[in-house]
Structure formats: structure tokens, C-alpha cells
Enzyme design. Structure first.
Site, mmCIF file in Angstrom:
data_model
loop_
_atom_site.group_PDB
_atom_site.id
_atom_site.type_symbol
_atom_site.label_atom_id
_atom_site.label_comp_id
_atom_site.label_asym_id
_atom_site.label_seq_id
_atom_site.Cartn_x
_atom_site.Cartn_y
_atom_site.Cartn_z
ATOM 1 C CD GLU A 143 -2.444 6.983 14.031
ATOM 2 O OE1 GLU A 143 -1.765 7.323 13.114
ATOM 3 O OE2 GLU A 143 -2.832 5.732 13.765
ATOM 4 C CB VAL A 194 -1.051 -0.035 1.249
ATOM 5 C CG1 VAL A 194 -1.633 1.334 1.528
ATOM 6 C CG2 VAL A 194 -1.866 -1.168 1.340
ATOM 7 N N GLY A 241 -0.855 7.501 5.985
ATOM 8 C CA GLY A 241 -1.585 6.286 5.281
ATOM 9 C C GLY A 241 -1.243 6.469 3.942
ATOM 10 N N GLY A 268 4.420 1.492 -0.287
ATOM 11 C CA GLY A 268 5.417 1.692 -1.292
ATOM 12 C C GLY A 268 4.991 1.941 -2.653
ATOM 13 C CB SER A 313 2.501 10.107 9.742
ATOM 14 O OG SER A 313 1.069 10.186 9.953
ATOM 15 C CE LYS A 341 4.060 7.200 11.674
ATOM 16 N NZ LYS A 341 3.717 5.937 11.295
HETATM 17 P P1 NAP Z 1 1.814 -3.885 3.107
HETATM 18 O O1 NAP Z 1 0.751 -3.210 2.198
HETATM 19 O O2 NAP Z 1 1.364 -5.057 3.857
HETATM 20 O O3 NAP Z 1 3.164 -4.135 1.998
HETATM 21 C C1 NAP Z 1 4.239 -4.756 2.718
HETATM 22 C C2 NAP Z 1 5.308 -5.025 1.641
HETATM 23 O O4 NAP Z 1 6.234 -5.638 2.127
HETATM 24 C C3 NAP Z 1 4.845 -5.650 0.512
HETATM 25 O O5 NAP Z 1 5.403 -5.167 -0.590
HETATM 26 C C4 NAP Z 1 5.573 -7.027 0.678
HETATM 27 O O6 NAP Z 1 5.656 -7.708 -0.355
HETATM 28 C C5 NAP Z 1 6.810 -6.879 1.445
HETATM 29 N N1 NAP Z 1 7.366 -7.622 2.326
HETATM 30 C C6 NAP Z 1 6.846 -8.093 3.281
HETATM 31 N N2 NAP Z 1 7.593 -9.096 3.765
HETATM 32 C C7 NAP Z 1 8.784 -9.205 3.045
HETATM 33 C C8 NAP Z 1 9.786 -9.852 2.832
HETATM 34 N N3 NAP Z 1 10.238 -10.574 3.871
HETATM 35 N N4 NAP Z 1 10.790 -9.632 1.880
HETATM 36 C C9 NAP Z 1 10.513 -8.776 0.876
HETATM 37 N N5 NAP Z 1 9.395 -7.730 0.911
HETATM 38 C C10 NAP Z 1 8.659 -8.351 1.887
HETATM 39 O O7 NAP Z 1 2.349 -2.944 4.018
HETATM 40 P P2 NAP Z 1 2.183 -1.094 4.083
HETATM 41 O O8 NAP Z 1 0.774 -0.470 4.772
HETATM 42 O O9 NAP Z 1 2.550 -0.633 2.705
HETATM 43 O O10 NAP Z 1 3.083 -0.779 5.188
HETATM 44 C C11 NAP Z 1 4.619 -0.777 4.800
HETATM 45 C C12 NAP Z 1 5.539 -0.041 5.935
HETATM 46 O O11 NAP Z 1 4.929 1.022 6.300
HETATM 47 C C13 NAP Z 1 5.182 -0.930 7.226
HETATM 48 O O12 NAP Z 1 6.376 -0.647 8.278
HETATM 49 C C14 NAP Z 1 3.984 -0.126 8.031
HETATM 50 O O13 NAP Z 1 4.078 -0.198 9.365
HETATM 51 C C15 NAP Z 1 4.575 1.304 7.504
HETATM 52 N N6 NAP Z 1 3.443 2.186 7.552
HETATM 53 C C16 NAP Z 1 2.120 1.844 7.208
HETATM 54 C C17 NAP Z 1 1.093 3.012 7.019
HETATM 55 C C18 NAP Z 1 -0.088 2.604 6.522
HETATM 56 O O14 NAP Z 1 -1.043 3.526 6.868
HETATM 57 N N7 NAP Z 1 -0.179 1.445 5.975
HETATM 58 C C19 NAP Z 1 1.481 4.374 7.450
HETATM 59 C C20 NAP Z 1 2.937 4.510 7.749
HETATM 60 C C21 NAP Z 1 3.853 3.661 8.044
HETATM 61 P P3 NAP Z 1 4.620 -9.005 -0.923
HETATM 62 O O15 NAP Z 1 3.588 -7.990 -1.547
HETATM 63 O O16 NAP Z 1 5.328 -9.772 -1.784
HETATM 64 O O17 NAP Z 1 4.037 -9.671 0.245
#
Ligand code: NAP
Length: 466
Positions: A195, A12, A135, A14, A133, A188
């Protein structure tokens, strides 16, 4: 042509950051791991799906991905926090050269960030720990960014960070180099704890209005909208009234959502770090514990039959409830600002709390008018409960808080964060506490010594009768 920036992890966040960077004219290489049968061609599919990513190069081989980048390489990691980050850094490290930069942009624990920085430093590879931050929407349209690391690592990243940062109400970028080491990820983490308690306080106000004031969802949304039009304005209030008004053919959507709240590690990590260093973070504790107990659904269902709930009409006005809510928010922000100030002092980070208010005033989930109001109050040394005006406000709000909590108590409605705020305030404003007795008990059974009133610096070991 080599690409300017590489992004690892097309989840989400990235993919949203990638779209934002691409829209801002940066050339990109995108990488997502390949898992045969389930995760194949993820990055490639995104370059086909989104117009702005057409020019980006997509990879499933880390070595090809790294080779596609101009030097010094800048690589953003946006993957699940924890072991995945260590695994990726271990794979990337031999492919990188001195001077390259890894920007770890997930929700890493700040101590993990410091450990990773030290390891990479041995190989002269730069690392920035970046708190992001806002989302998905923030990542896509403008996020709040908190960077931690050396000035040279920050300088390499800055042009890229500037182009995806949100703009604050005063026109500045919601981007700051917070300080060295894990300071970016630390703030963060604390942001997320604020939050948690902000969300819990709104949930409690909602439950009070629904259960004890007999208001329906639309009426509650109307109250929250009015609050949002006042000094209590916040993004979380805004989305809550939208959520409450959302309907489809089956009725209100909120009615079909299970009352079990999920959580990630950041709230708990803040609480643990605070507890280890003597920070009384009762606000995040109350919010977290409410989520933990919400997950004990089977137990709650079984025990509900033993809990007689007398629902009496309450004589609390929306304005009194608003005061209790405002009071809770001040305490919540104060506890966490005090924690940041203490850690900054202990670790020599020199975090500027005023800058932090600015970074959090836009793009992020906790953005609110309160943060803008706090900006001048936290400029320099943090005063107890912010300043004289805030202290007077809390004092004036206290009767309403007590009234709301008493009404809730009478009706067995648990307002954990509002109660935690009141208790914290009562403890902090109590000149004489019961801690003398606790000191004496420790000395009696454990010979820990006591500090006497007249010699507060020296421990005295009292010969208690045994
Ligand atoms: P997500 O949608 O679950 O995506 C996770 C990503 O990590 C996917 O591309 C996944 O690849 C990859 N991944 C997981 N395990 C892996 C591994 N062992 N080797 C290589 N790639 C791996 O999560 P997200 O929401 O984007 O969050 C990513 C980070 O940002 C987290 O640390 C989260 O806490 C932080 N964050 C999230 C938000 C939010 O609102 N969502 C806000 C701020 C910060 P696959 O697709 O192949 O599984």
C-alpha cells in the site's frame, strides 16, 4: 441471555466492526476503557447513537464484560497496536477459561502475535491473529480478512468472520485462514507495505503531471480516471482522482493540506523483517523514506533556496507515464510476493499466494485489477517476475520508465519509487554484477572468504597482498 461475541476497543475500527456484526445479526458485548474525565461511557454512547447497536450490552469493567459472554468466549481486541494489547491480554487472561478465544484484530507485529499465542497456549486459551484491511468503510461494509492461528481457533472465529468479510469480484469471501501462528498478521503487514509503495507511485505520477506536464488538478484527475478505466484500475487510483477534484468555498482541498505524510509501524516493520532475511524491499523503502523526508519540512524550506530547479517542458506523454506507473506497480507487487513466499517457506506456513490475491481483491485498500490478473500467475511456485507475459511487458515498458525518470532527473524531480523499480529491474536483469569485487573486499579486510566461479559451494580464503 449471554452474548455471542465481545469487542474490546470502540475506536474507529472497533465500533465499525461492531456495527457490521450487529447488522449481521450477532449479539454483542462492547467494552471500552474508562478514563475519568476524558473517556467515559464510550461504549454506552455508541449503543445509543447507532440503531443497530441498540441491543448490544456496553461495559467499562472487563470482568462484567467477560461474564456477559457465552462460552467458549470469543473476544475481539481492536485497540492501538503495541503495549495496549499486552496490557489487555494480561487483564483478560485470569478472567478467561480454557477453550476461550481472543481474536487480536489490530495491526500487531507478527512476532508479537506469536509470543502472545505461546503465552496464552500455556493457559489453553486460543488466539487468532487477524489482519483486517479496508479502513473504516471496510470494517463497516465488508473487510478483507487474513487469519492466522490453529485450525481450532479459526473454526471458533469463522462464523463471525464470514459475516463481515467483503465479497470478491468472483463472489467468494475476502477471508482466508492464511496459516498458523503470526501468518495472518504477517501478510497484513506486507499488504500495508504494498500500500505504501502504491500510494507513493500515484503521488509521483501526480507530481510529474502537475510540475512537469503543467496539468491542473482536474486534468490530472481526468488522466487518473482514464487509467482507472483500464488494466491499471485500483481503489487507490479511484480515491486519488476524487481527492484531486474535491473543492470547497476556499478552493481545492489538496492545496490546504500540509506536505508531510504520517506513517505507522507496518511499513517499517516489513522493511526491517525483509532486510534481516535478505529480501530487497526497495519499493517500500523508497515510499517510507519519501514520507520520512517529507517530515523534514523546516530543512527542506531552508535548503530549497540552494536548489536551482530548471523547469523545462518535457516531451513525455500521459501514456508513457502510465507505462512507468504500471512498471512500478509490477515490481512493487513482485518484491512483496517474493518476500511472503520466502517467509512462508522458511516458517512452514504454506501461504497460498493465489488465495492471498483473492483476499486482497476486495474490501482492502490495495484492491486492484492487477491483483486479479496475478491470481493465476502465482498459483504454485512463484516464477521470477511472475510469468513470461509479465516479463515481456516489463521489458516493453522499460524505455518509457527511463524516459520519465530522465525527464524528472533533468528537472530535479525526485521519483523515488519509479527509480527504485527501475534500479531493481536493472539489477535483476544484469547477468554479471559488481558483487565479485564486493566479495574480494570482504575477504581482503575481514578474511570472510570468497566463492570462486568454478567452486561456487566452497569458500576460498585468498592470500591477498597486504
Ligand atoms: P483508534 O480509533 O485510535 O482506536 C484505538 C482504540 O484502542 C480505542 O478504543 C482506545 O481507547 C483503545 N486503546 C488504546 N490504548 C488502550 C489501552 N492501553 N487500554 C485499552 N484500550 C486502549 O484506532 P483504530 O483506527 O480503531 O485502530 C485499531 C487497530 O486497528 C490498530 O491496531 C490499527 O493499526 C488497526 N487498523 C486500523 C485501520 C484503520 O484504517 N484505522 C485499518 C486496519 C487496522 P480510548 O478511546 O479509550 O483511547
Amino acid at each position: 441471555m449471554k452474548k455471542q461475541l465481545g469487542i474490546v476497543g470502540m475506536g474507529v475500527m472497533g465500533r465499525s466492526l461492531a456495527r457490521n456484526w450487529a447488522k449481521n445479526g450477532h449479539s454483542l458485548s462492547l467494552y471500552n476503557r474508562r478514563i475519568s474525565g476524558s473517556e467515559e461511557g464510550v461504549a454506552l454512547a455508541l449503543t445509543q447513537q447507532f440503531e443497530e447497536l441498540r441491543q448490544a450490552a456496553a461495559y467499562e469493567e472487563l470482568s462484567d464484560f467477560v461474564a456477559s459472554l457465552e462460552q467458549p468466549r470469543k473476544i475481539v481486541l481492536m485497540v492501538t497496536a503495541g503495549p495496549a494489547v499486552d496490557e489487555l491480554i494480561a487483564e483478560l487472561r485470569p478472567l478467561l477459561q480454557p477453550g476461550d478465544l481472543i481474536i487480536e484484530a489490530g495491526n500487531a507485529h507478527y512476532l508479537d502475535t506469536e509470543r502472545r499465542m505461546s503465552m496464552l497456549n500455556v493457559h489453553k486459551i486460543n488466539m487468532l491473529g487477524l489482519g483486517v484491511s479496508g479502513g473504516e468503510q471496510g470494517a463497516l461494509n465488508g473487510a478483507s480478512l487474513m487469519a492466522g492461528g490453529t485450525p481450532s481457533a479459526y473454526a471458533l472465529a469463522e462464523p463471525f468472520l464470514k459475516s463481515i468479510a467483503a465479497k470478491t469480484p468472483s463472489g467468494q469471501l475476502a477471508l482466508k485462514h492464511i496459516g498458523p501462528g503470526g501468518s495472518g498478521h504477517f501478510v497484513k503487514m506486507v499488504h500495508n507495505a504494498i500500500e505504501y509503495a502504491e500510494m507513493q507511485a500515484i503521488a509521483e505520477a501526480f507530481e510529474f503531471m502537475y510540475t512537469l506536464m503543467g496539468l491542473d488538478y482536474d486534468a490530472i484527475a481526468q488522466v487518473l480516471e482514464a487509467w482507472n478505466g483500464s488494466s491499471q484500475q485500483s481503489y487507490l487510483l479511484e480515491i486519488t482522482s476524487r481527492i484531486l477534484r474535491t473543492k470547497n468555498e476556499q478552493g481545492y482541498v489538496i492545496d490546504r493540506i500540509a506536505d508531510r505524510a504520517a506513517y505507522n509501524q507496518t511499513g517499517a516493520a516489513t522493511l526491517v523483517e525483509g532486510a534481516l532475511w535478505g529480501a530487497p524491499l526497495s519499493m517500500v523503502a523508497s515510499a517510507l523514506f519519501a514520507r520520512f523526508i517529507s517530515n523534514k519540512k523546516a530543512q527542506r524550506q531552508e535548503l530549497a533556496q540552494y536548489a536551482e530547479r530548471s523547469l523545462e517542458a518535457v516531451s513525455v506523454s500521459p501514456d508513457e507515464l502510465k507505462q512507468a506507473y504500471a512498471f512500478t506497480r509490477i515490481i512493487n507487487h513482485y518484491q512483496h510476493f517474493e518476500m511472503i513466499a520466502a517467509f512462508s517457506e522458511r516458517l512452514g506456513w504454506k501461504v497460498n499466494l493465489s488465495d492471498l490475491c483473492a483476499v486482497w481483491s476486495s474490501g482492502c485498500i490495495i484492491r486492484s485489477t492487477l491483483l486479479q490478473q496475478l491470481m493465476p500467475k502465482v498459483n504454485g511456485q512463484l516464477s521470477v517476475l511472475f510469468d513470461k507475459a509479465a516479463r515481456e511487458e516489463l521489458f516493453a515498458q522499460k524505455p518509457s520508465v527511463k524516459k520519465v525518470i530522465s525527464a524528472a532527473m533533468e528537472n530535479d524531480l525526485p521519483l523515488s519509487s519509479m527509480q527504485a523499480a527501475l534500479i531493481y529491474y536493472q539489477q535483476l536483469t544484469q547477468e554479471q554484477s559488481s558483487a565479485a569485487l564486493v566479495q574480494a573486499q570482504r575477504d581482503y579486510f575481514g578474511a570472510h572468504g570468497v566463492y570462486l566461479k568454478q567452486s561456487a559451494e566452497n569458500l576460498t580464503f585468498y592470500p591477498w597482498p597486504k
